[in-house]
Design an enzyme around this catalytic site. Structure first.
Site, PDB file in Angstrom:
ATOM      1  N   GLU A   1     -47.202   6.610  13.466  1.00 28.65           N
ATOM      2  CA  GLU A   1     -46.003   6.452  12.638  1.00 28.65           C
ATOM      3  C   GLU A   1     -46.376   6.714  11.185  1.00 28.65           C
ATOM      4  OE1 GLU A   1     -44.707   2.252  12.092  1.00 28.65           O
ATOM      5  OE2 GLU A   1     -45.937   1.926  13.869  1.00 28.65           O
TER       6      GLU A   1
ATOM      7  N   CYS B   1     -45.000   1.190  16.669  1.00 29.36           N
ATOM      8  CA  CYS B   1     -46.285   0.886  17.326  1.00 29.36           C
ATOM      9  C   CYS B   1     -46.270   1.164  18.824  1.00 29.36           C
ATOM     10  CB  CYS B   1     -46.643  -0.580  17.111  1.00 29.36           C
ATOM     11  SG  CYS B   1     -46.699  -1.049  15.405  1.00 29.36           S
TER      12      CYS B   1
ATOM     13  N   SER C   1     -38.646  -9.686  12.485  1.00 27.54           N
ATOM     14  CA  SER C   1     -39.479  -8.817  13.330  1.00 27.54           C
ATOM     15  C   SER C   1     -40.253  -9.644  14.360  1.00 27.54           C
ATOM     16  CB  SER C   1     -40.429  -7.960  12.481  1.00 27.54           C
ATOM     17  OG  SER C   1     -41.490  -8.727  11.935  1.00 27.54           O
TER      18      SER C   1
ATOM     19  N   HIS D   1     -49.948  -6.434  21.596  1.00 23.09           N
ATOM     20  CA  HIS D   1     -49.890  -5.723  20.317  1.00 23.09           C
ATOM     21  C   HIS D   1     -50.096  -6.775  19.227  1.00 23.09           C
ATOM     22  CE1 HIS D   1     -48.705  -3.501  16.866  1.00 23.09           C
ATOM     23  NE2 HIS D   1     -47.634  -4.241  16.664  1.00 23.09           N
TER      24      HIS D   1
HETATM   25  P1  HMG Z   1     -45.206 -15.156   5.415  1.00 30.00           P
HETATM   26  O1  HMG Z   1     -44.198 -15.195   4.340  1.00 30.00           O
HETATM   27  O2  HMG Z   1     -46.632 -15.152   5.039  1.00 30.00           O
HETATM   28  O3  HMG Z   1     -44.909 -16.317   6.466  1.00 30.00           O
HETATM   29  O4  HMG Z   1     -44.929 -13.884   6.301  1.00 30.00           O
HETATM   30  P2  HMG Z   1     -45.171 -17.879   6.459  1.00 30.00           P
HETATM   31  O5  HMG Z   1     -44.976 -18.455   5.102  1.00 30.00           O
HETATM   32  O6  HMG Z   1     -44.333 -18.380   7.567  1.00 30.00           O
HETATM   33  O7  HMG Z   1     -46.718 -18.098   6.811  1.00 30.00           O
HETATM   34  C1  HMG Z   1     -47.324 -17.526   7.918  1.00 30.00           C
HETATM   35  C2  HMG Z   1     -48.070 -18.622   8.702  1.00 30.00           C
HETATM   36  O8  HMG Z   1     -49.079 -19.206   7.858  1.00 30.00           O
HETATM   37  C3  HMG Z   1     -47.190 -19.764   9.185  1.00 30.00           C
HETATM   38  O9  HMG Z   1     -47.659 -20.106  10.478  1.00 30.00           O
HETATM   39  C4  HMG Z   1     -47.506 -20.887   8.196  1.00 30.00           C
HETATM   40  O10 HMG Z   1     -47.295 -22.191   8.733  1.00 30.00           O
HETATM   41  C5  HMG Z   1     -48.977 -20.634   7.968  1.00 30.00           C
HETATM   42  P3  HMG Z   1     -46.605 -20.211  11.712  1.00 30.00           P
HETATM   43  O11 HMG Z   1     -45.624 -21.236  11.323  1.00 30.00           O
HETATM   44  O12 HMG Z   1     -45.958 -18.858  11.823  1.00 30.00           O
HETATM   45  O13 HMG Z   1     -47.448 -20.555  12.885  1.00 30.00           O
HETATM   46  N1  HMG Z   1     -49.503 -21.217   6.716  1.00 30.00           N
HETATM   47  C6  HMG Z   1     -50.713 -21.794   6.626  1.00 30.00           C
HETATM   48  N2  HMG Z   1     -51.688 -22.022   7.527  1.00 30.00           N
HETATM   49  C7  HMG Z   1     -52.832 -22.639   7.110  1.00 30.00           C
HETATM   50  N3  HMG Z   1     -53.025 -23.061   5.832  1.00 30.00           N
HETATM   51  C8  HMG Z   1     -52.068 -22.873   4.883  1.00 30.00           C
HETATM   52  C9  HMG Z   1     -50.848 -22.214   5.276  1.00 30.00           C
HETATM   53  N4  HMG Z   1     -49.717 -21.856   4.612  1.00 30.00           N
HETATM   54  C10 HMG Z   1     -48.903 -21.253   5.513  1.00 30.00           C
HETATM   55  N5  HMG Z   1     -52.298 -23.270   3.628  1.00 30.00           N
HETATM   56  C11 HMG Z   1     -45.051 -12.350   8.103  1.00 30.00           C
HETATM   57  C12 HMG Z   1     -45.559 -13.677   7.559  1.00 30.00           C
HETATM   58  C13 HMG Z   1     -45.746 -12.073   9.420  1.00 30.00           C
HETATM   59  C14 HMG Z   1     -43.559 -12.428   8.307  1.00 30.00           C
HETATM   60  C15 HMG Z   1     -45.412 -11.237   7.062  1.00 30.00           C
HETATM   61  O14 HMG Z   1     -46.797 -11.134   6.930  1.00 30.00           O
HETATM   62  C16 HMG Z   1     -44.851  -9.866   7.430  1.00 30.00           C
HETATM   63  O15 HMG Z   1     -43.711  -9.549   7.123  1.00 30.00           O
HETATM   64  N6  HMG Z   1     -45.691  -8.993   8.110  1.00 30.00           N
HETATM   65  C17 HMG Z   1     -45.252  -7.666   8.532  1.00 30.00           C
HETATM   66  C18 HMG Z   1     -44.342  -7.720   9.748  1.00 30.00           C
HETATM   67  C19 HMG Z   1     -45.074  -8.058  11.039  1.00 30.00           C
HETATM   68  O16 HMG Z   1     -46.271  -7.947  11.144  1.00 30.00           O
HETATM   69  N7  HMG Z   1     -44.280  -8.419  12.066  1.00 30.00           N
HETATM   70  C20 HMG Z   1     -44.832  -8.760  13.355  1.00 30.00           C
HETATM   71  C21 HMG Z   1     -43.858  -8.500  14.510  1.00 30.00           C
HETATM   72  S1  HMG Z   1     -43.162  -6.845  14.481  1.00 30.00           S
HETATM   73  C22 HMG Z   1     -44.481  -5.846  15.012  1.00 30.00           C
HETATM   74  O17 HMG Z   1     -45.455  -6.312  15.517  1.00 30.00           O
HETATM   75  C23 HMG Z   1     -44.327  -4.376  14.789  1.00 30.00           C
HETATM   76  C24 HMG Z   1     -45.191  -3.788  13.683  1.00 30.00           C
HETATM   77  O18 HMG Z   1     -46.556  -3.736  14.100  1.00 30.00           O
HETATM   78  C25 HMG Z   1     -44.674  -2.404  13.268  1.00 30.00           C
HETATM   79  C26 HMG Z   1     -44.407  -1.363  14.323  1.00 30.00           C
HETATM   80  O19 HMG Z   1     -44.026  -1.590  15.468  1.00 30.00           O
HETATM   81  O20 HMG Z   1     -44.479  -0.201  13.948  1.00 30.00           O
HETATM   82  C27 HMG Z   1     -45.167  -4.640  12.425  1.00 30.00           C
END
Ligand code: HMG
Length: 414
Positions: A81, A113, A205, A244
């Site tokens: 992609e 992906c 996502s 994935h």
């Molecule tokens: P974010 O704003 O960092 O989310 O975005 P958050 O604030 O919810 O924090 C993430 C986790 O860290 C949470 O854990 C928090 O609790 C934890 P969870 O509740 O989810 O288990 N956390 C901590 N842990 C330990 N110590 C601390 C602490 N503070 C917070 N101090 C997000 C996270 C994944 C949304 C962001 O990184 C993002 O947008 N990433 C890109 C999108 C993505 O990867 N999506 C995945 C599914 S879609 C997919 O896989 C397709 C893709 O590969 C593309 C394709 O197909 O082409 C992306």
């Protein structure tokens, strides 16, 4: 007829960034990235690398490891992609760099992906249908994952390629014909024309991924052979589950959802006391899914290649233990399309389990934040490879709207 992956080779860029350094620079607790997302390092491409050179380096390593003459490839599928042109496919640059013969079907596949799995399934069907006439297919999944600097997606970048030789002597993974699929038009992640970095609705996502997993797995489950004993545990059916992995925590969310869906489908109630349920899911994750995400936690998201880096990782870690056993694989591509499928790791896999991944991970150069931000803002300009460069090919730049590449080693057989 058995059909599947005969040989597998990985390639990752020679630069990497520590997620602790990224966290400190962004004023975020490092544990949010290392524990919250599960990422420790992410691979960063050098200016002389692009999706073509990553793919060609993995492809060359795969052909060398298999001892295959490029002329034996009758189908070259390039999943990405990170396309470099609206019309000209990444695949045709790779076709030339690998010296593959004129009588070959060559094209690029795109569905976020998921395209790596689309390529693998298409190649397997081509072999099953007899189109191969004793030739092999080469499927290469290659991507560079980029989000805006300082965005929530920034810690989930990465880069790399995995090449898979597909034919009817599967020594790495014999594919089973049944699979479950799921598709829906959703705006969870996309990259409009003219943008280098992806746009993403991050939390949405994650929900889309989990819905697609449930949908694909339930369809697969209804087809599963031999027919399921309704109470049979996942670990009795599958030795490992690979997901994935855009970031490792996603695999643990996925595993929880899969177990819940499986239990409900088996007619079991999720009414156990919560701690017992959590403990049981955590134990199942440690056994079935954790081994698959270890390598990826040092590479980051590689989009189309991500699932196949998980496969390369478990084979290098535990080939002997997996020989003769079935594994489950889940592929998700935003937008979205997903597939749950299974395969058997053949006996004797130890002799073909080295994909080069461990060696590449051990020979990278860690870059600092200043260098990372410089690389991310200047983009792929092409240029001279750095001294520690491990790739086989370099991107020299764009002249007269044409991309130019060169081979760094004199002989493909070297
Ligand atoms: P974010 O704003 O960092 O989310 O975005 P958050 O604030 O919810 O924090 C993430 C986790 O860290 C949470 O854990 C928090 O609790 C934890 P969870 O509740 O989810 O288990 N956390 C901590 N842990 C330990 N110590 C601390 C602490 N503070 C917070 N101090 C997000 C996270 C994944 C949304 C962001 O990184 C993002 O947008 N990433 C890109 C999108 C993505 O990867 N999506 C995945 C599914 S879609 C997919 O896989 C397709 C893709 O590969 C593309 C394709 O197909 O082409 C992306």
């Amino acid at each position: 007829m058995s059909v599947g992956i005969e040989r597998l080779a990985a390639y990752i860029p020679s630069y990497a960034l520590s997620l602790r350094d990224l966290a400190l620079a962004r004023d975020v607790p490092p544990e949010k990235m290392t524990a919250g997302l599960g990422v420790h390092e992410m691979a960063i491409a050098a200016p002389c690398e692009d999706v073509v050179t990553l793919a060609a380096s993995a492809g060359l390593r795969c052909l060398r490891r298999a001892g295959i003459d490029p002329g034996e490839i009758g189908l070259l599928l390039l999943a990405t992609e990170t396309g470099v042109d609206h019309s000209k496919p990444v695949a045709i640059f790779v076709h030339e760099l690998l010296g593959i013969g004129r009588h070959c079907r060559v094209y690029e596949l795109k569905h976020a992906c998921y395209a790596g799995t689309a390529g693998l399934m298409t190649a397997a069907d081509w072999v099953r249908a007899g189109g191969s006439r004793r030739r092999k297919a080469l499927v290469i999944a290659s991507d560079i994952a980029r989000y805006e600097l300082r965005s929530a997606g920034e810690p989930t970048q990465g880069a790399g390629a995995v090449a898979m030789l597909v034919g009817n002597e599967p020594r790495v993974l014999s594919l089973e014909a049944d699979s479950g699929t799921y598709a829906a038009n959703v705006y969870d992640f996309w990259r409009p024309f003219g943008r280098r970095e992806a746009l993403v609705d991050g939390k949405f996502s994650v929900e889309c991924y989990l819905d697609a997993l449930a949908g694909a797995f339930l369809q697969y489950r209804a087809l599963e052979r031999p027919p399921l004993g309704s109470q049979e545990a996942l670990s009795d059916r599958l030795a490992r589950l690979l997901y994935h992995t855009p970031f490792p925590k996603m695999a643990s969310k996925a595993h929880r959802r899969l177990i819940e869906v499986d239990w409900r489908a088996a007619g079991q109630r999720l009414a156990k006391a919560e701690p017992t349920l959590d403990e049981s899911i955590a134990a199942s994750f440690r056994e079935l899914a954790a081994p698959g995400i270890e390598a990826v936690s040092h590479i980051g998201n590689t989009y189309t290649a991500s699932l196949y880096f998980c496969l390369a990782g478990i084979l290098e870690r535990e080939a002997r233990a997996l020989a003769g056993r079935r594994i489950g694989l889940f592929s998700y591509g935003s937008g979205c399309c997903a597939e749950f499928f299974t395969g058997t790791v053949p006996n004797g896999v130890e002799s073909v389990a080295d994909s080069g991944l461990r060696e590449l991970l051990g020979s990278r150069t860690m870059i600092d934040m200043a260098e990372y931000e410089r690389l991310m803002t200047t983009g792929e300009l092409g240029g001279e490879p750095p001294p520690s460069f491990t790739g086989e090919f370099a991107f020299h730049g764009i002249r007269n709207d044409r991309r130019e590449y060169g081979r760094l080693r004199a002989s493909l057989a070297a």
